[in-house]
Motif scaffolding. Structure first.
Motif: not given
Lengths: 187, 187
Positions: B10-15, B84-92, B97-100, B106-111
């Motif tokens: 998946l494409q994620a926004q890394v912050k 798990p299924q709800k989590f997967i639904d959100l990932l879908h 939307e990931q090319d918009k 949006l999936l975010q990966f934050l550190s």
């Protein structure tokens, strides 16, 4: 100068620590206070009161500077000038849903103590979907000080007195008109 | 027994702290691990890896007990088995939307540190509306230990070797079939 942007009674879910949740009517008022002396300054005043309990008063004053912290903390995407209308829009969504058993938008009034005492409380606007509770806005309000409650009660008293006087005057005018009408018939 | 429920890039926004946000591809894998010895136990394992960086590994193991805390903390309304299924639904929704330019989900990966080092990171699924960023889910993941990375790399290596062997066998079969076909033509 004070501009009243919203002033309505809403049904809220009241949640206190170790207590059963209950529904209660609270009055939410949103005002914009502008001062230009010594500097141009705008404050958004959020006030929660209860028409039945005169001592129930919670306040939040948001200055333009405070708003920047709130914006970052809550991931808001609007600026200070657009915020009041968005807040009011959310309150209207709560009003539309407040008579439903399972409202999608719900106004919550939360206290971390068993009773609504002098500790701060949170006013939350929460959306409930099939997956979770999503908090759209969470505002921390402080319980009114004695001075603030005194001022608020004085304003309420003035309003009620003015209303009573207006009703008395209307009644007086109605009687005079009736009496005049009666005389015209008799002549 | 391990059941793979989701495994996709998946494409994620890394912050990272003090860094400019960037988009990156991460592999999200969700597995359900069941053990019945000594007691019946289910764990949901969320793993974030990067197909390009072999040392990039973040893990989260959610037991049924852990899930109760997560449920309260994030206001979730589903139980462990439905999560798990709800989590997967959100990932879908994020994938859709990931090319918009302005994805609604949006999936975010934050550190919290300037680089993705050995400190914990957060995997967030965030909805953006006209008013604010709404976090639908926020999972705290720990950086893989040396032992975990070693185990993960061993599995990857086994998979790649198996894949190479399969490709070699397919190629061999293809050549044999070609040779047989050629002989048939010549006869």
């Amino acid at each position: 100068m004070t501009e009243t942007l919203f002033n309505q009674i809403l049904q809220a879910q009241v949640k206190c620590k170790d207590c059963e949740d209950r529904r209660a009517n609270i009055r939410v008022s949103i005002e914009l206070k502008s001062t230009s002396n010594p500097v141009h300054k705008k404050d958004l005043v959020v006030r929660i009161t209860d028409d039945i309990d005169p001592y129930f008063l919670y306040n939040l004053v948001i200055s333009e500077e405070d708003f920047q912290s709130l914006k970052v903390q809550q991931g808001l995407l609007v600026d200070f000038s657009a915020f009041p209308q968005k807040f009011i829009d959310l309150l209207h969504q709560c009003i539309q849903e407040q008579d439903k058993d399972n409202p999608r938008f719900l106004l919550q009034f939360l206290s971390s103590t068993p009773v609504l005492d002098h500790t701060p409380a949170h006013l939350n606007i929460v959306e409930t979907n099939a997956f979770k509770h999503l908090t759209h806005l969470s505002l921390k309000l402080l319980h009114g000080t004695d001075v603030e409650i005194k001022k608020y009660l004085a304003i309420c008293l003035t309003c009620v007195k003015a209303q009573t006087k207006y009703q008395q005057q209307s009644e007086q005018q109605r009687r005079e008109l009736e009496s005049l009408h009666q005389k015209n018939i008799e002549q």
